[in-house]
Design a protein around this motif. Structure first.
Motif, PDB file in Angstrom:
ATOM      1  N   LEU A   1       6.819  -1.513   0.717  1.00  0.00           N
ATOM      2  CA  LEU A   1       6.740  -2.963   0.687  1.00  0.00           C
ATOM      3  C   LEU A   1       8.279  -3.352   0.082  1.00  0.00           C
ATOM      4  O   LEU A   1       8.558  -3.512  -1.223  1.00  0.00           O
ATOM      5  N   PRO A   2       9.176  -3.892   1.149  1.00  0.00           N
ATOM      6  CA  PRO A   2      10.465  -3.692   0.586  1.00  0.00           C
ATOM      7  C   PRO A   2      10.796  -4.766  -0.223  1.00  0.00           C
ATOM      8  O   PRO A   2      11.714  -4.629  -1.390  1.00  0.00           O
ATOM      9  N   GLU A   3      10.178  -6.093  -0.454  1.00  0.00           N
ATOM     10  CA  GLU A   3      10.504  -7.035  -1.458  1.00  0.00           C
ATOM     11  C   GLU A   3       9.986  -6.656  -2.873  1.00  0.00           C
ATOM     12  O   GLU A   3      10.665  -6.878  -3.737  1.00  0.00           O
ATOM     13  N   LEU A   4       9.079  -5.656  -2.678  1.00  0.00           N
ATOM     14  CA  LEU A   4       8.725  -5.280  -4.208  1.00  0.00           C
ATOM     15  C   LEU A   4       9.318  -4.110  -4.586  1.00  0.00           C
ATOM     16  O   LEU A   4       9.311  -3.598  -5.643  1.00  0.00           O
ATOM     17  N   GLY A   5      10.061  -3.260  -3.562  1.00  0.00           N
ATOM     18  CA  GLY A   5      10.680  -2.218  -4.160  1.00  0.00           C
ATOM     19  C   GLY A   5       9.586  -1.036  -4.490  1.00  0.00           C
ATOM     20  O   GLY A   5      10.063  -0.120  -5.146  1.00  0.00           O
ATOM     21  N   ARG A   6       8.318  -1.324  -3.660  1.00  0.00           N
ATOM     22  CA  ARG A   6       7.502   0.013  -4.153  1.00  0.00           C
ATOM     23  C   ARG A   6       6.782   0.389  -2.851  1.00  0.00           C
ATOM     24  O   ARG A   6       6.733  -0.563  -1.612  1.00  0.00           O
ATOM     25  N   THR A   7       5.873   1.258  -2.630  1.00  0.00           N
ATOM     26  CA  THR A   7       4.924   1.571  -1.543  1.00  0.00           C
ATOM     27  C   THR A   7       3.443   1.157  -1.723  1.00  0.00           C
ATOM     28  O   THR A   7       3.321   0.999  -2.995  1.00  0.00           O
ATOM     29  N   VAL A   8       2.854   1.216  -0.651  1.00  0.00           N
ATOM     30  CA  VAL A   8       1.354   0.972  -0.820  1.00  0.00           C
ATOM     31  C   VAL A   8       0.582   1.724  -1.803  1.00  0.00           C
ATOM     32  O   VAL A   8      -0.260   1.380  -2.578  1.00  0.00           O
ATOM     33  N   GLY A   9       1.056   3.042  -1.633  1.00  0.00           N
ATOM     34  CA  GLY A   9       0.368   4.241  -2.524  1.00  0.00           C
ATOM     35  C   GLY A   9       0.550   3.861  -4.077  1.00  0.00           C
ATOM     36  O   GLY A   9      -0.071   4.055  -4.866  1.00  0.00           O
ATOM     37  N   GLU A  10       2.087   3.576  -4.181  1.00  0.00           N
ATOM     38  CA  GLU A  10       2.165   3.253  -5.654  1.00  0.00           C
ATOM     39  C   GLU A  10       1.458   1.972  -6.468  1.00  0.00           C
ATOM     40  O   GLU A  10       1.100   1.923  -7.319  1.00  0.00           O
ATOM     41  N   VAL A  11       1.317   0.972  -5.530  1.00  0.00           N
ATOM     42  CA  VAL A  11       0.418  -0.353  -5.905  1.00  0.00           C
ATOM     43  C   VAL A  11      -0.976   0.135  -6.187  1.00  0.00           C
ATOM     44  O   VAL A  11      -1.501  -0.198  -7.154  1.00  0.00           O
ATOM     45  N   SER A  12      -1.631   1.116  -5.126  1.00  0.00           N
ATOM     46  CA  SER A  12      -2.785   1.214  -5.312  1.00  0.00           C
ATOM     47  C   SER A  12      -2.972   2.257  -6.529  1.00  0.00           C
ATOM     48  O   SER A  12      -4.169   2.043  -7.503  1.00  0.00           O
ATOM     49  N   ALA A  13      -2.180   3.186  -6.901  1.00  0.00           N
ATOM     50  CA  ALA A  13      -2.240   4.090  -7.953  1.00  0.00           C
ATOM     51  C   ALA A  13      -2.199   3.322  -9.169  1.00  0.00           C
ATOM     52  O   ALA A  13      -2.831   3.718 -10.192  1.00  0.00           O
ATOM     53  N   ALA A  14      -1.513   2.050  -9.086  1.00  0.00           N
ATOM     54  CA  ALA A  14      -1.652   1.471 -10.420  1.00  0.00           C
ATOM     55  C   ALA A  14      -2.592   0.596 -10.646  1.00  0.00           C
ATOM     56  O   ALA A  14      -2.523  -0.402 -11.398  1.00  0.00           O
ATOM     57  N   GLY A  15      -3.847   0.680  -9.839  1.00  0.00           N
ATOM     58  CA  GLY A  15      -5.021   0.060 -10.073  1.00  0.00           C
ATOM     59  C   GLY A  15      -5.405  -1.091  -9.160  1.00  0.00           C
ATOM     60  O   GLY A  15      -6.162  -1.893  -9.381  1.00  0.00           O
ATOM     61  N   GLN A  16      -4.506  -1.253  -8.010  1.00  0.00           N
ATOM     62  CA  GLN A  16      -4.909  -2.296  -7.081  1.00  0.00           C
ATOM     63  C   GLN A  16      -5.021  -1.601  -5.729  1.00  0.00           C
ATOM     64  O   GLN A  16      -4.322  -1.681  -5.031  1.00  0.00           O
ATOM     65  N   PRO A  17      -6.543  -1.442  -5.455  1.00  0.00           N
ATOM     66  CA  PRO A  17      -6.648  -0.854  -4.340  1.00  0.00           C
ATOM     67  C   PRO A  17      -6.319  -1.491  -2.860  1.00  0.00           C
ATOM     68  O   PRO A  17      -6.349  -2.914  -2.973  1.00  0.00           O
ATOM     69  N   LEU A  18      -5.988  -1.018  -1.579  1.00  0.00           N
ATOM     70  CA  LEU A  18      -5.594  -1.538  -0.544  1.00  0.00           C
ATOM     71  C   LEU A  18      -6.972  -2.604  -0.143  1.00  0.00           C
ATOM     72  O   LEU A  18      -7.904  -1.743   0.067  1.00  0.00           O
ATOM     73  N   VAL A  19      -6.721  -3.896   0.323  1.00  0.00           N
ATOM     74  CA  VAL A  19      -8.049  -4.450   0.741  1.00  0.00           C
ATOM     75  C   VAL A  19      -7.828  -4.720   2.246  1.00  0.00           C
ATOM     76  O   VAL A  19      -8.931  -4.588   2.828  1.00  0.00           O
ATOM     77  N   GLY A  20      -6.764  -4.901   2.888  1.00  0.00           N
ATOM     78  CA  GLY A  20      -6.159  -5.032   4.339  1.00  0.00           C
ATOM     79  C   GLY A  20      -4.997  -5.477   4.465  1.00  0.00           C
ATOM     80  O   GLY A  20      -3.928  -5.816   3.817  1.00  0.00           O
ATOM     81  N   ALA A  21      -4.761  -5.425   5.876  1.00  0.00           N
ATOM     82  CA  ALA A  21      -3.318  -5.699   6.476  1.00  0.00           C
ATOM     83  C   ALA A  21      -3.310  -6.568   7.615  1.00  0.00           C
ATOM     84  O   ALA A  21      -3.923  -5.894   8.473  1.00  0.00           O
ATOM     85  N   ASN A  22      -2.503  -7.454   7.846  1.00  0.00           N
ATOM     86  CA  ASN A  22      -2.424  -8.304   8.840  1.00  0.00           C
ATOM     87  C   ASN A  22      -1.046  -8.463   9.251  1.00  0.00           C
ATOM     88  O   ASN A  22      -0.191  -8.968   8.603  1.00  0.00           O
ATOM     89  N   ALA A  23      -0.858  -8.240  10.658  1.00  0.00           N
ATOM     90  CA  ALA A  23       0.586  -8.391  11.262  1.00  0.00           C
ATOM     91  C   ALA A  23       0.669 -10.019  11.692  1.00  0.00           C
ATOM     92  O   ALA A  23      -0.293 -10.284  12.054  1.00  0.00           O
ATOM     93  N   TYR A  24       1.832 -10.378  11.531  1.00  0.00           N
ATOM     94  CA  TYR A  24       2.080 -11.699  12.254  1.00  0.00           C
ATOM     95  C   TYR A  24       2.254 -11.503  13.620  1.00  0.00           C
ATOM     96  O   TYR A  24       3.279 -11.020  14.127  1.00  0.00           O
TER      97      TYR A  24
END
Lengths: 119, 448
Positions: free
Chosen positions: B128-151
């Motif tokens: 997640l370049p703007e955030l500077g973290r990965t999806v796994g890191e966000v999930s591990a911090a207590g926010q599980p992945l819900v979904g993802a959509n490409a433009y």
């Protein structure tokens, strides 16, 4: 009149006005990036905007909320300036605790600044 | 020159008005009407709704909108395109077919565009370049992945147009692409005709927020007056084969189309005007020319483009727990001092009675709230509302905030009244990027 006597007439003739009197603006958001485009109502005021509405000034005035980079794009044909400000939305629309989580009102944050214009 | 292609906007965001769209389809002599209803916020809400109910996740106004629009669109030969499918285009298309049958629109062809949901392509290592973290890191911090959509872009809609669909229902199509697709189909622009794709993207961009180009999000009494904003008309573009266009609106509607309204919208949500990235093209608006062409008519030309990006932007949604917000008001002399005291009490008790260590926001609405983090403008005021807000994955902490603010009625400063509080489920979003070959779109035409 010599330069040493009395005030500079050109400076005295300039007046300070709220930006909202000479310009209009619109704010948009993408993620945590805010963009605000500012346009001079009259082409003759565009030079004053360009000279006084700098990224450095925005940072000095609003450093509390504009926490990232500030890039200014100049649209001379439209007499407008587009400011792109990273880390400027307290996390972005889905994370911010601000009532205005889009930063829709950032346009009027900028329009509240004062600028000096020729009469 | 040829006959211009007439395309209108029926909605510029998820909760947009309906009556201007009805007026447009009745009087606009339109080839095509586009309802653009997806943003980062609304897509997140769609995922949140779909988590609770697998048949939900599309725009809640789809049925009332289409009930009013579809019979008229058939009568006038106007094609309807929308991204109201949001996080669930399949369910939205099926609902549209059922509604068409209810309305007696037998044989109506409804195309369902899928493939923007790329949740299966997202893994813990996705950056997640703007955030500077990965999806796994966000999930591990207590926010599980819900979904993802490409433009996804105009090319995802072209098969539906070629199949003669009357209604096209999609999900996360990029906003200007919803408009560019019917232009490409009408004029036969190729997928590598970058100049025309750039020009058409400029027109789509001007139309995609509906009233924002016809006097909405613009009026400022005393400086920028707009007539009859209560009945603002939605925009029409008369597009020529070279991608230039006139932006206008119906006569006898409110609002205005002027150089000023068009300029503001041209740069809306744009970063570098010479490099506007869409799935279709890197458009260049810096060369665009605007000219008045009669009352409420502005001609747009000169926008161009360069080769499209190799990667597609993806909005990745995570479960953000809940947003808790609570308010109480103070009025009359000394209102600001009492409101400030109330805020201090809530902050103290959330930290030391409830052990909340996260970010708590206290606003004094009427003194400084929306701009409160940017400027301190001390003002004496007779009417202040204290607003407290926090995000948490702990429902009890969320309820505690509401309780603390409500308890100020008896335990807080003098004269507090008008408590309101609510807890809203929250989805947070971040951007990722996928190469095009990871995203495969498909179209299925359903018949009513």
């Amino acid at each position: 009149m010599s330069a040493s006597t009395g005030p500079d007439p050109a400076a005295a003739a300039r007046r300070r006005v709220p930006l909202r009197e000479i310009a209009h603006a619109r704010a948009g958001d993408k993620g945590n990036i805010s963009s605000v485009a500012v346009f001079a109502f009259e082409p003759r005021h565009y030079a004053a905007l360009k000279a006084q509405l700098t990224p450095e000034r925005l940072r000095a005035e609003f450093g509390g909320v504009l926490r990232g980079t500030i890039t200014r794009y100049e649209l001379d044909g439209l007499h407008g300036l587009n400011f792109v400000m990273t880390e400027a939305l307290e996390g972005g629309v889905n994370s911010s605790l601000n009532l205005d989580s889009h930063g829709k009102s950032w346009s009027f944050l900028l329009l509240g600044l004062e600028v000096e214009v020729e009469p | 020159m040829g006959i211009p292609f007439r395309i209108g906007t029926g909605a510029g965001f998820s909760a947009d008005r309906l009556d201007p769209a009805v007026d447009l389809v009745q009087r606009g002599e339109l080839d095509c009407l586009v309802f653009e209803c997806v943003g980062e916020r609304t897509l997140a809400f769609g995922h949140r709704d779909r988590m609770r109910d697998p048949a939900a996740g599309y725009n809640k106004l789809l049925a009332p909108r289409f009930r009013a629009i579809l019979p008229l669109a058939r009568e006038h030969g106007t094609r309807v395109i929308t991204n109201m499918g949001a996080a669930n285009p399949r369910a939205a298309a099926e609902r549209t077919v059922a509604l068409a049958r209810e309305l007696g629109l037998r044989g109506l062809r409804v195309a369902c565009v899928e493939g923007d949901d790329v949740t299966a392509r997202i893994g813990p290592e996705t950056a997640l370049p703007e955030l500077g973290r990965t999806v796994g890191e966000v999930s591990a911090a207590g926010q599980p992945l819900v979904g993802a959509n490409a433009y996804i872009g105009a090319d995802a809609l072209l098969p539906a147009l070629e199949a003669g669909a009357d209604v096209i229902v999609a999900g996360r199509v990029a906003d200007p692409s919803l408009f560019l697709a019917p232009m490409r189909h009408a004029f036969g622009w190729g997928g590598a005709d970058w100049a025309r794709l750039g020009a058409g993207t400029a027109v789509g961009h001007l139309l995609e927020c509906a009233a924002q180009v016809t006097g909405g999000y613009f009026a400022d009494p005393g400086v920028k007056p707009v007539e009859n904003l209560a009945y603002v008309g939605f925009p029409i573009a008369e597009v020529a084969a070279d991608g230039s266009a006139v932006i206008t609106k119906l006569p006898q509607t409110g609002g205005c189309v002027t150089l000023r309204t068009v300029k503001e919208q041209l740069l809306y949500e744009i970063h570098d005007p010479a490099r506007y990235f869409t799935p279709d093209v890197v458009a260049d608006f810096s060369t665009a020319r605007l000219a008045e062409a009669g009352a409420d008519r502005v001609a747009v030309s000169g926008a161009v483009g360069r080769a499209r990006p190799d990667q597609l932007k993806v909005t990745v949604a995570f479960d953000g727990g809940v947003l808790a917000e609570a308010e109480v008001g103070y009025a009359g002399p000394g209102a600001k001092g009492r409101a400030r005291l109330a805020g201090e009490i809530v902050a103290e008790r959330m930290a030391h009675v409830h052990g909340f260590g996260g970010e708590l926001r206290i606003d004094l609405i009427g003194v400084g709230a929306l701009h409160g983090s940017a400027v301190e403008r001390p003002a004496e005021t007779q009417d202040v509302r204290v607003r407290a807000a926090l995000r948490t994955s702990d429902r009890e902490l969320a309820e505690a905030l509401l309780w603390e603010v409500e308890s100020l009625l008896c335990c807080g400063p003098a004269g507090g009244g008008g408590f309101r509080g609510h807890v809203t489920p929250s989805v947070v979003t971040h951007s990722a990027f996928l190469s095009r070959d990871q995203v495969t779109t498909r179209v299925e035409v359903l018949e009513a």
